[in-house]
Design a protein around this motif. Structure first.
Motif, mmCIF file in Angstrom:
data_model
loop_
_atom_site.group_PDB
_atom_site.id
_atom_site.type_symbol
_atom_site.label_atom_id
_atom_site.label_comp_id
_atom_site.label_asym_id
_atom_site.label_seq_id
_atom_site.Cartn_x
_atom_site.Cartn_y
_atom_site.Cartn_z
ATOM 1 N N PRO A 185 0.823 -1.207 0.000
ATOM 2 C CA PRO A 185 0.000 0.000 0.000
ATOM 3 C C PRO A 185 0.859 1.260 0.000
ATOM 4 C CG PRO A 185 -0.029 -1.037 2.170
ATOM 5 C CD PRO A 185 0.692 -1.964 1.245
ATOM 6 N N ALA A 186 0.314 2.313 -0.563
ATOM 7 C CA ALA A 186 1.004 3.605 -0.564
ATOM 8 C C ALA A 186 0.985 4.174 0.849
ATOM 9 C CB ALA A 186 0.310 4.570 -1.519
ATOM 10 N N ARG A 187 1.909 5.035 1.139
ATOM 11 C CA ARG A 187 1.982 5.670 2.444
ATOM 12 C C ARG A 187 0.776 6.553 2.665
ATOM 13 N NH1 ARG A 187 6.832 7.804 5.840
ATOM 14 N NH2 ARG A 187 5.501 9.303 6.868
ATOM 15 N N GLN A 188 0.222 6.550 3.877
ATOM 16 C CA GLN A 188 -0.939 7.363 4.197
ATOM 17 C C GLN A 188 -0.528 8.592 4.985
ATOM 18 O OE1 GLN A 188 -3.546 4.663 6.340
ATOM 19 N NE2 GLN A 188 -4.742 4.325 4.509
ATOM 20 N N GLY A 189 -1.356 9.604 4.926
ATOM 21 C CA GLY A 189 -1.142 10.791 5.743
ATOM 22 C C GLY A 189 -0.343 11.878 5.052
ATOM 23 N N ARG A 190 -0.175 12.947 5.782
ATOM 24 C CA ARG A 190 0.535 14.115 5.281
ATOM 25 C C ARG A 190 2.039 13.846 5.289
ATOM 26 N NH1 ARG A 190 -0.538 19.566 8.405
ATOM 27 N NH2 ARG A 190 -2.590 19.138 7.557
ATOM 28 N N PRO A 191 2.754 14.298 4.284
ATOM 29 C CA PRO A 191 4.205 14.120 4.279
ATOM 30 C C PRO A 191 4.869 14.822 5.461
ATOM 31 C CG PRO A 191 3.445 14.893 2.139
ATOM 32 C CD PRO A 191 2.273 14.958 3.080
ATOM 33 N N THR A 192 5.918 14.220 5.995
ATOM 34 C CA THR A 192 6.657 14.798 7.105
ATOM 35 C C THR A 192 7.246 16.148 6.701
ATOM 36 O OG1 THR A 192 7.236 12.582 7.795
ATOM 37 C CG2 THR A 192 8.504 14.364 8.764
ATOM 38 N N GLY A 193 7.142 17.097 7.600
ATOM 39 C CA GLY A 193 7.718 18.414 7.342
ATOM 40 C C GLY A 193 6.808 19.363 6.595
ATOM 41 N N SER A 194 5.609 18.920 6.276
ATOM 42 C CA SER A 194 4.685 19.828 5.593
ATOM 43 C C SER A 194 3.814 20.514 6.642
ATOM 44 C CB SER A 194 3.817 19.052 4.601
ATOM 45 O OG SER A 194 2.990 18.147 5.293
ATOM 46 N N GLY A 195 2.942 21.353 6.208
ATOM 47 C CA GLY A 195 2.069 22.052 7.133
ATOM 48 C C GLY A 195 2.624 23.417 7.499
ATOM 49 N N LYS A 196 1.927 24.071 8.379
ATOM 50 C CA LYS A 196 2.244 25.443 8.752
ATOM 51 C C LYS A 196 3.626 25.578 9.402
ATOM 52 C CE LYS A 196 -1.093 27.497 11.016
ATOM 53 N NZ LYS A 196 -1.961 28.169 11.999
ATOM 54 N N LEU A 197 4.023 24.593 10.224
ATOM 55 C CA LEU A 197 5.289 24.707 10.953
ATOM 56 C C LEU A 197 6.462 24.024 10.268
ATOM 57 C CD1 LEU A 197 4.099 24.219 14.618
ATOM 58 C CD2 LEU A 197 4.812 26.312 13.508
ATOM 59 N N GLY A 198 6.242 23.384 9.137
ATOM 60 C CA GLY A 198 7.311 22.658 8.459
ATOM 61 C C GLY A 198 8.530 23.515 8.172
ATOM 62 N N ALA A 199 8.310 24.724 7.725
ATOM 63 C CA ALA A 199 9.422 25.613 7.385
ATOM 64 C C ALA A 199 10.105 26.183 8.626
ATOM 65 C CB ALA A 199 8.915 26.762 6.517
ATOM 66 N N HIS A 200 9.455 26.088 9.784
ATOM 67 C CA HIS A 200 9.985 26.683 11.014
ATOM 68 C C HIS A 200 10.556 25.647 11.977
ATOM 69 C CE1 HIS A 200 8.181 30.466 9.787
ATOM 70 N NE2 HIS A 200 7.078 29.788 9.518
ATOM 71 N N ARG A 201 10.646 24.402 11.564
ATOM 72 C CA ARG A 201 11.090 23.317 12.443
ATOM 73 C C ARG A 201 12.456 23.614 13.072
ATOM 74 N NH1 ARG A 201 10.239 17.520 12.659
ATOM 75 N NH2 ARG A 201 12.126 16.522 13.399
ATOM 76 N N ARG A 202 13.433 23.952 12.264
ATOM 77 C CA ARG A 202 14.790 24.193 12.772
ATOM 78 C C ARG A 202 14.819 25.400 13.716
ATOM 79 N NH1 ARG A 202 17.929 20.645 13.682
ATOM 80 N NH2 ARG A 202 18.369 21.720 15.570
ATOM 81 N N VAL A 203 14.052 26.442 13.401
ATOM 82 C CA VAL A 203 14.005 27.646 14.226
ATOM 83 C C VAL A 203 13.434 27.317 15.599
ATOM 84 C CG1 VAL A 203 12.999 29.961 14.407
ATOM 85 C CG2 VAL A 203 13.777 29.128 12.210
#
Length: 147
Positions: free
Chosen positions: A66-84
């Motif tokens: 089966p294909a992977r389910q759910g939202r890709p890791t690192g996406s969403g509102k905070l994905g770009a701010h993870r390191r910060v």
């Protein structure tokens, strides 16, 4: 007459489980041997559309998994701010969840609830999410020792 009102949950979302790989392989083998999609679906008690989708995936990718389910890791509102976020917690280990949310809004213009902050950085802040709700003034100092 006594009436009892039972509150209903707002909305419960449960992701469906994929069909097992064993069943997928049997459907693919059956179709390859000349059986119809409907016959295979009836034999294994799945919807005909499921048999069709499994065969389409097999033809396109060569695998029945089966294909992977759910939202890709690192996406969403905070994905770009993870390191910060991680850097801020390392620089100020005694910051609280409400303070971190306020800092994100003030510095980066991102309004977010407390839980998505923890969901965005689970490995770097291991126990923050489970401890962040009670008490609200939980400090991050213990959680970043191994970062």
């Amino acid at each position: 007459m006594l009436q009892v009102l039972i509150p209903w949950p707002q909305e419960v979302r449960i992701m469906g489980k994929p069909t097992s790989s064993d069943l997928r392989e049997r459907i693919v083998r059956g179709v390859a041997s000349g059986q119809s999609y409907r016959a295979m679906a009836a034999r294994f008690e799945v919807a005909p559309s499921t048999a069709v989708r499994i065969q389409q995936r097999y033809r396109a990718t060569g695998v029945v998994a089966p294909a992977r389910q759910g939202r890709p890791t690192g996406s969403g509102k905070l994905g770009a701010h993870r390191r910060v976020i991680i850097d801020k917690v390392k620089a100020q280990p005694d910051i609280t969840m409400p303070d971190l949310a306020a800092w994100l809004e003030g510095q980066h213009g991102v309004t977010v609830d407390l839980c998505p902050i923890c969901q965005n950085c689970p490995s770097e802040l291991p126990s923050a999410c489970s401890m962040s709700w009670a008490p609200h003034r939980f400090r991050f100092a213990e959680t970043i020792a191994n970062c």
